[in-house]
Design an enzyme around this catalytic site. Sequence first.
Site, short mmCIF file in Angstrom:
data_model
loop_
_atom_site.label_atom_id
_atom_site.label_comp_id
_atom_site.label_asym_id
_atom_site.label_seq_id
_atom_site.Cartn_x
_atom_site.Cartn_y
_atom_site.Cartn_z
CG HIS A 28 -1.69 -1.25 1.40
ND1 HIS A 28 -1.29 -2.25 2.28
CD2 HIS A 28 -2.80 -1.70 0.80
CE1 HIS A 28 -2.17 -3.25 2.20
NE2 HIS A 28 -3.08 -2.94 1.32
CD GLU A 60 -3.44 3.39 -3.04
OE1 GLU A 60 -3.51 4.19 -4.00
OE2 GLU A 60 -3.94 2.25 -3.06
#
Length: 325
Positions: free
Chosen positions: A86, A138
């Site tokens: 991520h 993320e």
Amino acid sequence: MRSDQNQPLPRLDVLLCAPRGFCAGVDRAVQIVELAIERYGAPVYVRHEIVHNRFVVDALKAKGAVFVEELDEIPETGQPVIFSAHGVPKAVPAAARDRRLLYLDATCPLVSKVHREAEIQHRKGREVVLIGHAGHPEVVGTMGQLPPGAVSLVETVADAERFVPQDPAALAWITQTTLSVDDTREIVAALEKRFPAIVPPHKDDICYATTNRQEAVKAVAGQVDAMVVVGAPNSSNSQRLREVAERAGCPRSFLVQRAAELDWSAIGPIARLGLTAGASAPEVLVEEVIAAFAERYEIHLESVRTAEETVAFNLPRELRQSAAE
């Protein structure tokens, strides 16, 4: 289960969405952990779940991976620490260097592309609008590429309509890679209507795998009585697949991690089933779900393919020789 062994099972047509399951970024991240264990021996530390799938995480734990949320959970060691697919804020590798930790970065290259886009726009003096979900790793990683206040997070059309920029003439937008394509289009349209000068990314930030899996679901959703998405509840791309199925005309859409989570009463009587998997769900879990339905139905499988995927990403330099061997 079958109540009378002498009665034939009802027929169930299963439309398998393709592409589905592992994407190139997830495959690369899992390989990095496995190859690091081979090269450096156990334990290998991984900051955050390498990908959002409990089955994958548990399998790597069994091989010698130790998962932590923050670097301060790692003892003084010469063993490597791996950053998840991520991506991480810039402060994380900086902290690893301060502690002289050996680290390997498993950030998906398509996430890294978004990081670079954010940095480029910031250097050009633009405020960056990030379309994404608050708190997702993320998004945390992308916002952490720039100084505090340089990135503004927008989650919905309503957010876009009330967003107040520092300078309407100096804006750029980027996105999380795992969003709903349709939702994102609406949010971008709202931003562009209010701020005609806003600068888009050089290339679409929603990754090819997210787009392809959503398109496959759209192709199947209107033809089936129910859709099962194999994936984790904290997986953004898996949640979006379930939502896309509902919007595309599927009356019942379910997200399950394993076959054991199938709610047969909620699924109800069906003749046609759609089946897909999020980008961090391995194919073995899809096969497990098929096997569960095969205990109750006479299964007829049909693959519905909407795209071919040939993308592959290079491994970190430190592990390429191990991979070749």
